[in-house]
Design an enzyme around this catalytic site. Structure first.
Site, short mmCIF file in Angstrom:
data_model
loop_
_atom_site.label_atom_id
_atom_site.label_comp_id
_atom_site.label_asym_id
_atom_site.label_seq_id
_atom_site.Cartn_x
_atom_site.Cartn_y
_atom_site.Cartn_z
N LYS A 58 3.17 8.43 40.89
CA LYS A 58 3.36 7.02 41.30
C LYS A 58 4.34 6.91 42.46
O LYS A 58 4.17 6.07 43.34
CB LYS A 58 3.82 6.18 40.11
CG LYS A 58 2.71 6.01 39.08
CD LYS A 58 2.86 4.76 38.26
CE LYS A 58 1.62 4.56 37.39
NZ LYS A 58 1.81 3.56 36.36
N LYS B 121 -8.72 11.90 36.84
CA LYS B 121 -9.05 10.94 35.78
C LYS B 121 -9.48 9.60 36.37
O LYS B 121 -9.05 9.23 37.47
CB LYS B 121 -7.87 10.76 34.83
CG LYS B 121 -6.74 9.92 35.36
CD LYS B 121 -5.93 9.29 34.21
CE LYS B 121 -5.06 8.18 34.75
NZ LYS B 121 -4.70 7.13 33.83
N LYS C 166 -7.55 2.85 37.55
CA LYS C 166 -7.64 1.60 38.31
C LYS C 166 -7.11 1.78 39.73
O LYS C 166 -7.64 1.25 40.68
CB LYS C 166 -6.74 0.55 37.64
CG LYS C 166 -7.45 -0.41 36.76
CD LYS C 166 -6.46 -1.29 36.02
CE LYS C 166 -5.49 -0.52 35.18
NZ LYS C 166 -5.07 -1.10 33.94
P1 ADP Z 1 -4.87 3.27 34.56
O1 ADP Z 1 -4.53 4.73 34.80
O2 ADP Z 1 -6.28 2.99 34.88
O3 ADP Z 1 -3.91 2.34 35.25
P2 ADP Z 1 -3.42 2.69 32.14
O4 ADP Z 1 -2.29 3.53 32.61
O5 ADP Z 1 -3.20 1.21 32.10
O6 ADP Z 1 -4.71 3.03 33.02
O7 ADP Z 1 -3.86 3.21 30.71
C1 ADP Z 1 -4.06 2.47 29.53
C2 ADP Z 1 -4.53 3.38 28.41
O8 ADP Z 1 -5.77 3.99 28.74
C3 ADP Z 1 -3.57 4.56 28.12
O9 ADP Z 1 -3.59 4.86 26.74
C4 ADP Z 1 -4.17 5.69 28.90
O10 ADP Z 1 -3.82 6.95 28.37
C5 ADP Z 1 -5.65 5.41 28.74
N1 ADP Z 1 -6.41 5.92 29.87
C6 ADP Z 1 -6.25 5.58 31.18
N2 ADP Z 1 -7.14 6.22 31.96
C7 ADP Z 1 -7.88 6.99 31.14
C8 ADP Z 1 -8.98 7.89 31.35
N3 ADP Z 1 -9.47 8.11 32.55
N4 ADP Z 1 -9.50 8.51 30.29
C9 ADP Z 1 -9.02 8.31 29.05
N5 ADP Z 1 -7.99 7.47 28.77
C10 ADP Z 1 -7.42 6.81 29.80
#
Ligand code: ADP
Ligand code: TRP
Length: 329
Positions: free
Chosen positions: A116, A197, A200
């Site tokens: 980040k 992964k 967003k």
């Molecule tokens: P992002 O990375 O899209 O901003 P968040 O950090 O808000 O997502 O993650 C919210 C939840 O979703 C957390 O428990 C995170 O571990 C899970 N998560 C986020 N991206 C993935 C992914 N690609 N595969 C599986 N779980 C995910």
């Protein structure tokens, strides 16, 4: 320490925009199942979300949207406690106390912090560095047994357990270590960069939103990076689509494409069409429920207010016990 008969589960998601199928398969899906078995606390990690570049005009709506998402995917306020982190201020009190026992070097090596910090080089704020300490406080306030999260949160949970050790060694044997709970698919990959992964932050073409229309889902899948279909080893993009088909498609559809893989003759166009229909169908009830809930802002606020009241009861008890242990009360 509280006596427990039913095990406790806690997790949070940041209100930063729409949810994608990675969030759903990696964590939310687990929440829905766990609420039937355990005492569950699910919260909107709003304080975490303001460590990113954000628009304060949009934040309130993002909070409401995530609360709607929680309810629309099937979380039931009769079964679990849903609340907004900023309504339970004890988390920031406990985070401060944990700050005083956490070495800065431990935070500087966190991979999410490094990622980040690179993404928002003009805004490497203290909150971004301290993010995992606040997460440990969120968790330990409620003494959970399990924390359902995606695989990307593993290092943060390891730090939480280190904080448990540092605290217990310095003061008293008060906190219990926590256990991450992963789903069958703890890491869904990006459509455009399948070695990373799904996230967003990379932009909407990288992910499928759970609220995306059937046409959008198909368009995004059409853009997904795969391969020629003739490879001996299925490339990461192909593997990702097959993982999704296993989850959203029928057994017959799965067998059909497994046969193509075996014959080294994968028709990706066909696979993408099948998958798009399966995903759109799977989330149709969610999209419907979401539309209904959007018309009930008072109900959404009531769920959050009642959830915060319940969560705060336990949070207050914990913070009082912690303050007593560290000798300030
Ligand atoms: P992002 O990375 O899209 O901003 P968040 O950090 O808000 O997502 O993650 C919210 C939840 O979703 C957390 O428990 C995170 O571990 C899970 N998560 C986020 N991206 C993935 C992914 N690609 N595969 C599986 N779980 C995910
Ligand atoms: N860091 C988590 C994420 O990005 C969100 C979060 C904040 C969380 N506090 C938590 C998850 C406590 C589990 C438990 O997804």
């Amino acid at each position: 320490m509280k006596a427990k008969n039913k095990k406790t589960v806690l997790s949070g998601i940041q209100p930063t925009g729409e949810l994608h199928i990675g969030n759903y398969l990696g964590s939310l899906k687990n929440f829905i199942e766990l609420q039937n078995k355990y005492q569950c606390y699910f919260f909107l990690a709003t304080y975490h979300s303001i460590t990113e570049n954000h628009d304060s005009e949009k934040k309130k709506q993002q909070i409401i949207n995530l609360a709607i998402d929680f309810l629309a995917v099937g979380l039931d306020p009769q079964k679990c406690i849903i609340f907004n982190q900023t309504d339970v201020p004890q988390c920031t009190e406990l985070a401060w106390i944990f700050n005083t026992i956490t070495p800065v070097t431990e935070l500087e090596r966190m991979t999410q912090f490094k990622d980040k910090a690179a993404q928002q080089a003009q805004n490497i704020n203290m909150g971004l560095l301290d993010y995992p300490v606040l997460q440990a406080a969120d968790i330990l306030l409620y003494h959970p047994d399990f924390v359902p999260v995606g695989k990307d949160q593993e290092q943060h949970l390891e730090l939480t357990n280190k904080i448990v050790r540092w605290f217990n060694n310095k003061y008293d044997n008060y906190f219990q270590p926590v256990e991450p709970k992963y789903t069958k698919i703890p890491k869904v990959m990006s459509l455009l960069e399948p070695e990373k992964k799904m996230s967003k932050s990379a932009g909407p073409k990288h992910y499928i939103g759970i609220n995306d229309s059937p046409e959008t889902i198909l368009n995004k899948l059409k853009g997904a990076v795969t391969g020629t279909g003739k490879e001996t080893l299925l490339p990461p993009g192909g593997q990702n689509l097959m993982t999704l088909l296993r989850e959203f498609g029928t057994a017959t559809e799965l067998k059909y494409f497994q046969k193509q893989i075996k014959n080294k003759d994968v028709k990706y166009g066909e696979l993408k069409q099948t998958l798009a229909i399966a995903i759109a169908q799977y989330f149709a009830p969610y999209r419907q429920k979401r539309q209904e809930l959007e018309k009930k802002p008072d109900y959404i606020q009531k769920v959050l207010d009642e959830g915060a009241q319940k969560a705060e009861k336990l949070a207050q008890k914990t913070i009082k016990e912690v303050k007593t242990l560290i000798g300030v009360l």
